[in-house]
Each structure stands twice: as C-alpha cells, then as structure tokens.
Write an enzyme that holds these catalytic residues in place. Structure first.
Site, PDB file in Angstrom:
ATOM      1  N   GLU A 196      14.570  -6.200   0.151  1.00 36.41           N
ATOM      2  CA  GLU A 196      14.742  -6.873  -1.003  1.00 36.41           C
ATOM      3  C   GLU A 196      15.261  -6.206  -2.297  1.00 36.41           C
ATOM      4  OE1 GLU A 196      11.986 -10.443  -0.470  1.00 36.41           O
ATOM      5  OE2 GLU A 196      11.276  -9.104  -1.551  1.00 36.41           O
ATOM      6  N   CYS A 244       6.761   0.472   3.413  1.00 38.21           N
ATOM      7  CA  CYS A 244       6.330   1.851   2.618  1.00 38.21           C
ATOM      8  C   CYS A 244       5.221   2.500   3.263  1.00 38.21           C
ATOM      9  CB  CYS A 244       6.163   1.536   1.228  1.00 38.21           C
ATOM     10  SG  CYS A 244       5.729   3.001   0.387  1.00 38.21           S
ATOM     11  N   CYS A 260      -0.557   2.188  -1.025  1.00 38.87           N
ATOM     12  CA  CYS A 260      -1.139   1.877  -2.518  1.00 38.87           C
ATOM     13  C   CYS A 260      -1.850   0.536  -2.331  1.00 38.87           C
ATOM     14  CB  CYS A 260      -0.361   1.783  -3.731  1.00 38.87           C
ATOM     15  SG  CYS A 260       0.811   3.430  -4.011  1.00 38.87           S
ATOM     16  N   CYS A 293      -0.524  -2.699  -3.666  1.00 40.30           N
ATOM     17  CA  CYS A 293       0.903  -3.166  -3.794  1.00 40.30           C
ATOM     18  C   CYS A 293       1.223  -3.966  -2.233  1.00 40.30           C
ATOM     19  CB  CYS A 293       1.891  -1.888  -3.643  1.00 40.30           C
ATOM     20  SG  CYS A 293       3.300  -2.025  -3.350  1.00 40.30           S
ATOM     21  N   GLY A 338       9.531   0.643  -0.839  1.00 40.41           N
ATOM     22  CA  GLY A 338       9.503   2.004  -0.454  1.00 40.41           C
ATOM     23  C   GLY A 338       9.437   3.220  -1.135  1.00 40.41           C
ATOM     24  N   SER A 394      11.729   5.734  -9.248  1.00 39.92           N
ATOM     25  CA  SER A 394      10.289   5.923  -9.431  1.00 39.92           C
ATOM     26  C   SER A 394       9.502   6.451  -8.128  1.00 39.92           C
ATOM     27  CB  SER A 394       9.596   4.408  -9.849  1.00 39.92           C
ATOM     28  OG  SER A 394       8.244   4.286  -9.433  1.00 39.92           O
ATOM     29  N   LEU A 414       1.773   6.952 -12.229  1.00 41.01           N
ATOM     30  CA  LEU A 414       0.506   7.543 -12.669  1.00 41.01           C
ATOM     31  C   LEU A 414      -0.614   6.784 -12.066  1.00 41.01           C
ATOM     32  CD1 LEU A 414      -1.097  10.059 -13.621  1.00 41.01           C
ATOM     33  CD2 LEU A 414      -1.042   9.107 -15.792  1.00 41.01           C
ATOM     34  N   ASN A 456       0.555  -7.378 -10.725  1.00 42.39           N
ATOM     35  CA  ASN A 456       1.067  -8.809 -10.288  1.00 42.39           C
ATOM     36  C   ASN A 456       0.143  -8.956  -9.157  1.00 42.39           C
ATOM     37  OD1 ASN A 456       3.285  -9.221 -12.133  1.00 42.39           O
ATOM     38  ND2 ASN A 456       4.304  -7.499 -11.129  1.00 42.39           N
ATOM     39  N   CYS A 483       7.356  -6.534  -9.900  1.00 47.47           N
ATOM     40  CA  CYS A 483       6.863  -5.135  -9.405  1.00 47.47           C
ATOM     41  C   CYS A 483       5.944  -5.387  -8.319  1.00 47.47           C
ATOM     42  CB  CYS A 483       6.063  -4.373 -10.454  1.00 47.47           C
ATOM     43  SG  CYS A 483       7.098  -3.498 -11.580  1.00 47.47           S
TER      44      CYS A 483
HETATM   45  N1  SAH Z   1       7.300   3.604  -4.402  1.00 48.03           N
HETATM   46  C1  SAH Z   1       7.693   3.757  -5.547  1.00 48.03           C
HETATM   47  C2  SAH Z   1       8.718   2.810  -6.223  1.00 48.03           C
HETATM   48  C3  SAH Z   1       8.404   1.604  -5.956  1.00 48.03           C
HETATM   49  S1  SAH Z   1       6.973   0.649  -6.520  1.00 48.03           S
HETATM   50  C4  SAH Z   1       6.277   4.068  -6.633  1.00 48.03           C
HETATM   51  O1  SAH Z   1       5.274   3.699  -6.181  1.00 48.03           O
HETATM   52  O2  SAH Z   1       6.636   4.506  -7.631  1.00 48.03           O
HETATM   53  C5  SAH Z   1       7.469   0.531  -8.426  1.00 48.03           C
HETATM   54  C6  SAH Z   1       6.299   0.162  -9.221  1.00 48.03           C
HETATM   55  O3  SAH Z   1       5.343  -0.767  -9.049  1.00 48.03           O
HETATM   56  C7  SAH Z   1       5.294   1.459  -8.997  1.00 48.03           C
HETATM   57  O4  SAH Z   1       5.173   2.105 -10.521  1.00 48.03           O
HETATM   58  C8  SAH Z   1       4.047   0.879  -8.589  1.00 48.03           C
HETATM   59  O5  SAH Z   1       2.854   1.475  -9.214  1.00 48.03           O
HETATM   60  C9  SAH Z   1       4.247  -0.513  -9.212  1.00 48.03           C
HETATM   61  N2  SAH Z   1       3.560  -1.567  -8.284  1.00 48.03           N
HETATM   62  C10 SAH Z   1       3.202  -1.726  -7.142  1.00 48.03           C
HETATM   63  N3  SAH Z   1       2.614  -2.656  -6.779  1.00 48.03           N
HETATM   64  C11 SAH Z   1       2.385  -3.336  -7.928  1.00 48.03           C
HETATM   65  C12 SAH Z   1       1.806  -4.757  -8.667  1.00 48.03           C
HETATM   66  N4  SAH Z   1       1.366  -5.477  -7.449  1.00 48.03           N
HETATM   67  N5  SAH Z   1       1.839  -4.974  -9.701  1.00 48.03           N
HETATM   68  C13 SAH Z   1       2.398  -4.430 -10.636  1.00 48.03           C
HETATM   69  N6  SAH Z   1       2.930  -3.263 -10.301  1.00 48.03           N
HETATM   70  C14 SAH Z   1       2.899  -2.635  -9.022  1.00 48.03           C
HETATM   71 FE1  SF4 Z   2       5.027   2.260  -1.544  1.00 48.78          FE
HETATM   72 FE2  SF4 Z   2       5.296   2.369  -4.371  1.00 48.78          FE
HETATM   73 FE3  SF4 Z   2       4.019   0.278  -3.230  1.00 48.78          FE
HETATM   74 FE4  SF4 Z   2       3.020   2.572  -3.278  1.00 48.78          FE
HETATM   75  S1  SF4 Z   2       3.693   1.316  -5.041  1.00 48.78           S
HETATM   76  S2  SF4 Z   2       2.782   1.386  -1.513  1.00 48.78           S
HETATM   77  S3  SF4 Z   2       4.506   3.856  -2.958  1.00 48.78           S
HETATM   78  S4  SF4 Z   2       6.189   1.097  -2.669  1.00 48.78           S
END
Ligand code: SAH
Ligand code: SF4
Length: 421
Positions: free
Chosen positions: A110, A181, A185, A188, A232, A262, A286, A361, A404
């Site tokens: 996406e 990915c 996390c 996510c 990813g 990021s 972070l 989110n 995000c």
């Molecule tokens: N994998 C990389 C880049 C993609 S995620 C990373 O983790 O940095 C991009 C951003 O979205 C990251 O800062 C992550 O912490 C945030 N993110 C992931 N899931 C989210 C969610 N459900 N709500 C808000 N931010 C989220």
């Molecule tokens: Fe992967 Fe970034 Fe989602 Fe963590 S927040 S699972 S590193 S895409």
C-alpha cells in the site's frame, strides 16, 4: 508476548529477494552494462532511462526510440519494466488517497498520497527542507503549527504544476519497503501480516512513479515529499532501500532533503545509514520512554535498548538545519502520562531532536485504547514548555484505513473500498 524476531531477519541484508529482470530501478551504469552485453551502443541506456524515469512509460513497446528488434530482444531475455501498478484506490474525505499497488509477482503493498493544502504539517515527518520553508515564510515555533492555522503566503502561481493548480502547496507520498513486516510491534496492523518479502529498490521507487503519474505531477514544478513510513521496516531491507533513494534522487528528481525514513530502530543499520552519502532525514520510532514499556509494545527492544539506539542516532552528521525526529505513538494509559513525557525529555537531552506525537490509530484485533485528548495535550505541553519542538501528527485518511499503522492488505476485508480507476 509474541515471539521476538529471529536473528537472521535482523540482518539489514536479509532478503527474500524477488527474482525478476526489471528495468525500472536500474541505474544508468547498470543499463549501460546491459546494453553493452547485448551488443548495443551505450547511449541506448540513456534513452531507456529517459523513458523510464521522465516519460514514465508503462510498457517496453512505448519506448519507440529503441529499435523494435532491441525491444524484442529485451522481452525475449525476460526483461520487463517491472513497474508496480495501482490496482485499487480509496479516497478519504480529507483528500488522502490510498492505493493498493500490485507487484510483478502478484504480491501487493500500500502507498498513500497526502495532498496538503494548509502548509501546517512540518512536524509530521514529511517536512520540506527547513530552508525552503524559511524562504516561504513558513518558519515558526512548534506551537504555531499545532494551535492555529497558518495563512498561506502569497505565491506566484504561474508556471506551477498539477498540484498547485488543484490548490495544494505540496503533497507527501508514503511508501512501503516490504510486504508485511517482521518487527511485530504490538500496536501496528502491518505486523499482523508477518514478513512476506522485501521490495526491490525499483519496486520502492516505482510506487512513487505510479503515484506521480496518476496525479500528472511533473518534477520541478510540484513539491513532493516522501516518507518511508508505509508497510515494512526500511532498515531491514537496507540495500534496496538505499537503491531506491538513489533512483528517486538521481532519476526521479526528488531531493533527499525532502525524504524521511522512519525506523523502529535497527541499531547496526542506523550506524551504517549515518555514513551514507545520499541520506534522507531520519525518524526513529521511540514510542516509549523506557525499556520496560518499549519491550512490551516493541519486542525488538530486547535486541537493542533505547540507549543503544540513541547512541547510534548520535553518530548522524546532521546538517545545519536538520533534526532527528522521534515518533511517539501515544497509547492510552501505557505511555501517555506526564512521567513518560519527562522521561522522554531526559532521553533526548543533547540530541538535536523534535518529537512527533502520533495518536494511536485503532485496528481490528489490537487491544490498546486511544489516549484521552487532554492527556495528549498535556504531554505535548510538557515537552514544548521544556523547549522541545513537539508536533501532533494530524491523522490522515482514517476513514479509509490509510493512517499510520493501518496499512494492511485488506482487499477482501474491506468491501467499502471505492475503486476509482
Ligand atoms: N517500520 C517503520 C516505518 C513504518 S511505521 C517504523 O516502525 O518506524 C510508521 C510509523 O507508524 C511508526 O512511527 C510507527 O510507530 C507508527 N505506527 C504504527 N502503527 C500505528 C498505529 N496503529 N497508530 C499510530 N501510529 C502507528
Ligand atoms: Fe513494522 Fe513499523 Fe509496524 Fe513496527 S510499526 S511492525 S516496524 S511497520
């Protein structure tokens, strides 16, 4: 607690590389080598690059400057343009568009288009270079961006591109670097997919080309920012990520100062990144103010502690007007209290930083809650009062699951997706 990712997945080179002979993504040198290997004159490489990256042709047959015999030879040898294709589009009420982009082997990622009409998103990681904003009179302190609307500066609209004609000052494209990915996390949605494969540099850059073509964007006329914040972990696909940056800068024409990558924090890759000659800005996710909380929400913290990540980040040779962005997803009751904000301030002491607060989110199957608005405001105020530039990222495209962490391959699960194309 989910299983921590395996060591081999943490190697920046680790790859489940797709095997394909794609022209899109090749450098001029590689195209020259290819032409010479086929007994062609090297200038054919320049013609192909021009067609791929400037005319943005969508098939080999459109490169009519090449003799038909050469096109046939390339096809017979298995070469394709290898351009990803937008197969589905969903448009949000806020103008954000989300694309499902199909890759040559049928996998999909996406990509998100975020036109930005108010110039107020400097803090979302998609910032244009600070120099440009200063030149336009957009400079300001953090609170200006989060508490009030900025009047659009007067601009000369002659000779502007498609974006300005539709009333936008700039647009940000959010691109994916992997299908799924591995980092897992807990908050996510992409994590739920697991890792399916790495994208090639051509596939990463190709998302941008597909989106630019869709919007009739001509580089040099429109201001485009890029964020590597889609599906990813770019630093677990390091080599191809850097390749994509080269293609995007050298061929597509987007300066690296308008790109932000990021990472969830792959320590060795951050150190390697610090030495890159062509380097986007860095954002570090972070997301927690101490290792205990971070381990809960980002199991990768068991591999690299916050202090190790910050040490690595400190090796980046920052430009005069460059900062490290620290992203911080606020999860209700988990990491959103004043004591956490104070811990963040302690951590970031001595680092030229700014903080992007992201209100979590929600997504199906994820058991967190959103922070209370007053907690978000208090968190930001505490940081700003201590002199830390702190922005709250405006959620974009929430109604189409484009915000995000909401990027997930959801074709079958989302009958409400509008197919425009
Ligand atoms: N994998 C990389 C880049 C993609 S995620 C990373 O983790 O940095 C991009 C951003 O979205 C990251 O800062 C992550 O912490 C945030 N993110 C992931 N899931 C989210 C969610 N459900 N709500 C808000 N931010 C989220
Ligand atoms: Fe992967 Fe970034 Fe989602 Fe963590 S927040 S699972 S590193 S895409």
């Amino acid at each position: 607690m989910s299983q921590i990712i395996k060591d081999e997945q943490l190697q920046p080179e680790s790859a489940v590389e797709p095997r394909q002979k794609a022209l899109f993504g090749m450098s001029l040198d590689e195209l020259r080598e290819l032409m010479v290997s086929l007994g062609q004159k090297p200038y054919r490489a320049t013609q192909i690059a021009e067609a791929l990256y400037h005319q943005r042709v969508t098939s080999l047959d459109e490169i009519t400057v090449l003799p038909a015999s050469l096109r046939a030879e390339l096809t017979a040898a298995g070469y394709t343009l290898g351009l990803p294709e937008i197969v589905q589009t969903a448009r949000s009420v806020d103008g954000t568009e989300r694309y499902l982009i199909r890759l040559a082997d049928g996998e999909a990622v996406e990509t998100v288009w975020m036109p930005d009409g108010d110039g107020g998103e400097r803090g979302d990681g998609s910032e244009a270079s600070a120099e440009e904003e200063a030149a336009e009179g957009l400079e300001g302190n953090a609170s200006e961006f989060t508490t009030g609307e900025l009047a659009a500066p007067k601009r000369d609209l002659r000779n502007q591109g498609a974006l300005a004609e539709s009333g936008y000052r700039r647009a940000t494209i959010c691109i994916s670097s992997q299908v799924g990915c591995a980092v897992n996390c807990q908050f996510c949605l992409t994590a739920k997919l697991g890792i399916r494969r790495n994208l090639t540099g051509g596939e990463i850059a190709g998302q941008v080309a597909a989106v630019l073509s869709r919007h009739g964007i001509r580089m040099g006329k429109d201001r485009i920012n890029l964020v590597f914040m889609g599906m990813g972990e770019p630093f677990l696909n390091y080599v191809q990520f850097i390749r994509s940056v080269e293609v995007l800068v050298k061929h597509i024409g987007i300066p690296e100062s308008r790109m932000t990558v990021s990472t969830s924090g792959i320590e060795p890759a951050i150190r390697r990144f610090a030495a890159e000659p062509l380097r986007p800005k860095l954002a570090l996710s972070l997301n927690a103010s101490n290792d205990t909380v971070r381990e809960q929400i980002m199991p990768i913290t068991r591999k690299w502690k916050i202090a190790q990540l910050l040490d690595a980040v400190k090796t980046l040779p920052l430009g005069k007007r460059e900062w490290i962005t620290f992203e911080y997803v606020l999860l209700g009751g988990i990491n959103d209290q004043p004591e956490h904000a104070r811990e963040v301030l302690d951590l970031l002491k001595g680092i030229k930083s700014k903080v992007n607060l992201i209100v979590w989110n929600p997504g199906p199957g994820i058991a967190y809650t959103q922070p209370k608005p007053e907690d978000v405001a208090a968190f930001q105020k505490l940081l700003i009062d201590a002199g830390m530039p702190t922005y709250i990222r405006r959620p974009r495209g929430r109604d189409i699951y484009a915000a995000c962490g909401q990027l997930k391959r959801t074709v079958s699960e989302e009958p409400q997706v509008v197919t425009i194309r």
